[in-house]
Design a protein around this motif. Structure first.
Motif, mmCIF file in Angstrom:
data_model
loop_
_atom_site.group_PDB
_atom_site.id
_atom_site.type_symbol
_atom_site.label_atom_id
_atom_site.label_comp_id
_atom_site.label_asym_id
_atom_site.label_seq_id
_atom_site.Cartn_x
_atom_site.Cartn_y
_atom_site.Cartn_z
ATOM 1 N N ARG A 245 0.822 -1.204 0.000
ATOM 2 C CA ARG A 245 0.000 0.000 0.000
ATOM 3 C C ARG A 245 0.859 1.258 0.000
ATOM 4 O O ARG A 245 1.989 1.263 0.500
ATOM 5 C CB ARG A 245 -0.905 0.029 1.243
ATOM 6 C CG ARG A 245 -1.955 -1.055 1.261
ATOM 7 C CD ARG A 245 -2.850 -0.901 2.478
ATOM 8 N NE ARG A 245 -3.634 -2.106 2.698
ATOM 9 C CZ ARG A 245 -4.550 -2.237 3.649
ATOM 10 N NH1 ARG A 245 -4.798 -1.238 4.475
ATOM 11 N NH2 ARG A 245 -5.212 -3.373 3.788
ATOM 12 N N ALA A 246 0.271 2.339 -0.517
ATOM 13 C CA ALA A 246 0.954 3.635 -0.436
ATOM 14 C C ALA A 246 1.093 4.058 1.020
ATOM 15 O O ALA A 246 2.098 4.671 1.405
ATOM 16 C CB ALA A 246 0.182 4.687 -1.225
ATOM 17 N N GLY A 247 0.091 3.775 1.816
ATOM 18 C CA GLY A 247 0.136 4.057 3.243
ATOM 19 C C GLY A 247 0.249 2.761 4.022
ATOM 20 O O GLY A 247 -0.559 1.851 3.846
ATOM 21 N N ARG A 248 1.264 2.640 4.867
ATOM 22 C CA ARG A 248 1.437 1.408 5.632
ATOM 23 C C ARG A 248 2.040 1.722 7.003
ATOM 24 O O ARG A 248 2.755 2.704 7.173
ATOM 25 C CB ARG A 248 2.321 0.416 4.871
ATOM 26 C CG ARG A 248 3.704 0.919 4.528
ATOM 27 C CD ARG A 248 4.441 -0.045 3.610
ATOM 28 N NE ARG A 248 5.825 0.387 3.370
ATOM 29 C CZ ARG A 248 6.705 -0.279 2.644
ATOM 30 N NH1 ARG A 248 6.344 -1.430 2.073
ATOM 31 N NH2 ARG A 248 7.921 0.166 2.473
ATOM 32 N N PHE A 249 1.719 0.874 7.967
ATOM 33 C CA PHE A 249 2.237 1.044 9.313
ATOM 34 C C PHE A 249 3.685 0.543 9.386
ATOM 35 O O PHE A 249 4.053 -0.418 8.723
ATOM 36 C CB PHE A 249 1.378 0.290 10.326
ATOM 37 C CG PHE A 249 -0.028 0.812 10.418
ATOM 38 C CD1 PHE A 249 -0.272 2.146 10.683
ATOM 39 C CD2 PHE A 249 -1.112 -0.036 10.256
ATOM 40 C CE1 PHE A 249 -1.563 2.633 10.772
ATOM 41 C CE2 PHE A 249 -2.399 0.433 10.349
ATOM 42 C CZ PHE A 249 -2.633 1.778 10.605
ATOM 43 N N ARG A 250 4.479 1.226 10.249
ATOM 44 C CA ARG A 250 5.866 0.857 10.454
ATOM 45 C C ARG A 250 6.179 0.862 11.950
ATOM 46 O O ARG A 250 5.467 1.443 12.757
ATOM 47 C CB ARG A 250 6.798 1.840 9.743
ATOM 48 C CG ARG A 250 6.592 1.939 8.228
ATOM 49 C CD ARG A 250 6.861 0.605 7.507
ATOM 50 N NE ARG A 250 8.138 0.030 7.876
ATOM 51 C CZ ARG A 250 9.310 0.371 7.313
ATOM 52 N NH1 ARG A 250 9.338 1.306 6.369
ATOM 53 N NH2 ARG A 250 10.429 -0.204 7.694
ATOM 54 N N SER A 251 7.275 0.220 12.321
ATOM 55 C CA SER A 251 7.735 0.266 13.697
ATOM 56 C C SER A 251 8.206 1.677 14.041
ATOM 57 O O SER A 251 8.631 2.437 13.150
ATOM 58 C CB SER A 251 8.878 -0.728 13.908
ATOM 59 O OG SER A 251 8.393 -2.045 14.022
ATOM 60 N N PRO A 252 8.144 2.047 15.334
ATOM 61 C CA PRO A 252 8.541 3.403 15.721
ATOM 62 C C PRO A 252 9.941 3.752 15.241
ATOM 63 O O PRO A 252 10.894 3.006 15.444
ATOM 64 C CB PRO A 252 8.479 3.358 17.255
ATOM 65 C CG PRO A 252 7.449 2.316 17.553
ATOM 66 C CD PRO A 252 7.624 1.275 16.487
ATOM 67 N N GLY A 253 10.029 4.894 14.555
ATOM 68 C CA GLY A 253 11.298 5.365 14.033
ATOM 69 C C GLY A 253 11.565 4.981 12.597
ATOM 70 O O GLY A 253 12.479 5.531 11.970
ATOM 71 N N ASP A 254 10.767 4.057 12.051
ATOM 72 C CA ASP A 254 10.988 3.602 10.678
ATOM 73 C C ASP A 254 10.069 4.289 9.669
ATOM 74 O O ASP A 254 10.194 4.044 8.470
ATOM 75 C CB ASP A 254 10.776 2.089 10.574
ATOM 76 C CG ASP A 254 11.837 1.299 11.320
ATOM 77 O OD1 ASP A 254 12.870 1.892 11.682
ATOM 78 O OD2 ASP A 254 11.621 0.086 11.555
ATOM 79 N N GLY A 255 9.142 5.110 10.153
ATOM 80 C CA GLY A 255 8.187 5.767 9.273
ATOM 81 C C GLY A 255 8.389 7.265 9.208
ATOM 82 O O GLY A 255 9.504 7.766 9.376
ATOM 83 N N GLN A 256 7.295 7.993 9.014
ATOM 84 C CA GLN A 256 7.367 9.427 8.754
ATOM 85 C C GLN A 256 6.855 10.292 9.902
ATOM 86 O O GLN A 256 6.907 11.517 9.811
ATOM 87 C CB GLN A 256 6.558 9.750 7.489
ATOM 88 C CG GLN A 256 7.122 9.115 6.239
ATOM 89 C CD GLN A 256 6.183 9.223 5.046
ATOM 90 O OE1 GLN A 256 5.021 9.603 5.189
ATOM 91 N NE2 GLN A 256 6.680 8.862 3.874
ATOM 92 N N VAL A 257 6.378 9.684 10.987
ATOM 93 C CA VAL A 257 5.881 10.478 12.106
ATOM 94 C C VAL A 257 7.048 11.211 12.773
ATOM 95 O O VAL A 257 8.081 10.613 13.081
ATOM 96 C CB VAL A 257 5.154 9.600 13.141
ATOM 97 C CG1 VAL A 257 4.765 10.437 14.368
ATOM 98 C CG2 VAL A 257 3.915 8.952 12.531
ATOM 99 N N ASP A 258 6.873 12.496 13.023
ATOM 100 C CA ASP A 258 7.867 13.295 13.736
ATOM 101 C C ASP A 258 7.606 13.138 15.235
ATOM 102 O O ASP A 258 6.918 13.948 15.852
ATOM 103 C CB ASP A 258 7.759 14.757 13.309
ATOM 104 C CG ASP A 258 8.810 15.649 13.960
ATOM 105 O OD1 ASP A 258 9.523 15.169 14.867
ATOM 106 O OD2 ASP A 258 8.907 16.831 13.575
ATOM 107 N N PHE A 259 8.152 12.080 15.822
ATOM 108 C CA PHE A 259 7.868 11.798 17.221
ATOM 109 C C PHE A 259 8.533 12.796 18.157
ATOM 110 O O PHE A 259 8.049 13.008 19.277
ATOM 111 C CB PHE A 259 8.266 10.367 17.575
ATOM 112 C CG PHE A 259 7.231 9.357 17.190
ATOM 113 C CD1 PHE A 259 6.055 9.239 17.912
ATOM 114 C CD2 PHE A 259 7.431 8.522 16.099
ATOM 115 C CE1 PHE A 259 5.083 8.320 17.558
ATOM 116 C CE2 PHE A 259 6.465 7.587 15.733
ATOM 117 C CZ PHE A 259 5.295 7.487 16.469
ATOM 118 N N GLY A 260 9.615 13.429 17.741
ATOM 119 C CA GLY A 260 10.183 14.489 18.556
ATOM 120 C C GLY A 260 9.159 15.592 18.784
ATOM 121 O O GLY A 260 8.972 16.075 19.910
ATOM 122 N N ALA A 261 8.462 15.969 17.714
ATOM 123 C CA ALA A 261 7.436 17.006 17.826
ATOM 124 C C ALA A 261 6.218 16.503 18.593
ATOM 125 O O ALA A 261 5.616 17.242 19.362
ATOM 126 C CB ALA A 261 7.028 17.483 16.433
#
Length: 350
Positions: A267-283
């Protein structure tokens, strides 16, 4: 401001039929060994928690909590995701969701719904008995098949669906108020409460009930292309739980948000393990800390590529590295000078 608690792990994706994942003692030992300080516990598997026994027996509750603590973890929250899903099911999904209910109830939607409501109510009561003040769940869905309709929706269809959803959840919210437990709906595609607007539609119908709250998971917002940071600014007063799960959205000329009926990995959108995707977890951690979030950072492993045990171990370290230990003073306090009122007047030329 408060320091976010963690790391914790949602156990749902790890329970299995082999050791250490087939027993409460084994899975809590394993979670602690991975580096977790807490576990979020699904309530649909009696090997982890038997809701009937937990409600009836103080000894059982003491043993349940004692085993976890002896193994090095706290119980952070209970989850009724699967039971909450069954509070409201559109007939199109009856067969698929029957698997979430006891075998005797399959094919009997009304009896299945009554069982689900009883299960959620029982979990609310057990949460309080365990000393927990919030519970995770899904809202269920009646309007979801009409999300992007063709032909157009009949007038009043969505309004009726949300009126009914609110009617089914209101007694559970009132019970939660009596017990001092927040119901935290995971805002999630497949549920009628899948974004901020749909949550507001529900909130309007339950008169802004104080126990109607959110489980925040930014991965679901990446896949919807929703601003997951602004979402915290808007709804921080209602965010009472936090799942640390990553995602990526890589649209192509062939597919976008809807995924083209592909497997997760394609899929164009898919779940990933923390740190492997595009979420800016610092923010994300900064926003939640700024807004005084007082709960746990709970890793939920769902990844199209990585082995779950690797994701779990890496996730614990990832959360530890992102938790912000809040400062007890302002960074420029060193330059502060004691000035009395007369001095202030002089500074201002008064």
């Amino acid at each position: 401001m408060r320091t976010i608690k963690g790391p914790a792990l949602f156990l749902a994706q790890f329970i299995g039929d082999t050791a250490p994942f087939d027993s409460w003692d084994g899975i809590t030992r394993w979670a602690a060994d991975c580096g977790y300080l807490g576990v979020q516990v699904p309530t649909n598997d009696p090997r982890m928690l038997d809701l009937d026994r937990a409600e009836a027996s103080q000894d059982y509750r003491d043993e349940f909590l004692g085993t976890a603590r002896a193994n090095g973890v706290e119980v952070t929250e209970l989850s009724t995701h699967l039971q909450g899903q069954l509070v409201a099911v559109h007939p199109a999904y009856d067969s698929a969701f029957d698997a979430f209910a006891p075998a005797a109830l399959r094919g009997h939607p009304k009896a299945r719904q009554e069982w689900a409501v009883d299960q959620v109510a029982r979990a609310i009561r057990v949460s309080r008995l365990l000393g927990l003040d919030r519970m995770a769940t899904f809202s269920g869905a009646l309007a979801w098949p009409y999300l992007y309709p063709w032909p157009q929706r009949a007038p009043g269809l969505v309004e009726t669906a949300f009126d009914t959803l609110a009617l089914r959840w209101r007694p559970l919210l009132d019970l939660a108020e009596d017990r001092g437990v927040d119901i935290c709906f995971e805002i999630h595609p497949g549920e009628d409460l899948h974004d901020g607007i749909s949550f507001e539609m529900f909130l309007d119908r339950v008169n802004a009930h104080p126990r109607a709250n959110m489980l925040y998971d930014p991965s679901h917002y990446v896949l919807q292309q929703l601003d997951y940071l602004q979402h915290i600014d808007i709804y921080h007063d209602r965010i009472r739980m936090f799942h640390v799960k990553d995602a990526e959205f890589n649209p192509t000329g062939r597919q976008g948000v809807y995924g083209g009926f592909q497997s997760w990995v394609n899929r164009a959108g898919r779940f990933r393990s923390p740190g492997d995707g595009q979420v800016d977890f610092g923010a994300v951690f900064s926003k939640l800390t700024q807004h005084d979030f007082d709960g746990w950072a709970v890793v939920e492993w769902e990844c199209a590529l990585k082995h779950p045990e690797d994701g779990a171990r890496e996730g614990a370290a990832f959360v530890r590295d992102h938790i912000i230990r809040v400062t007890p003073h302002a960074f420029d306090d060193f330059a502060a000078a004691g000035i009395d009122r007369a001095a202030l007047d002089r500074v201002l030329g008064l």
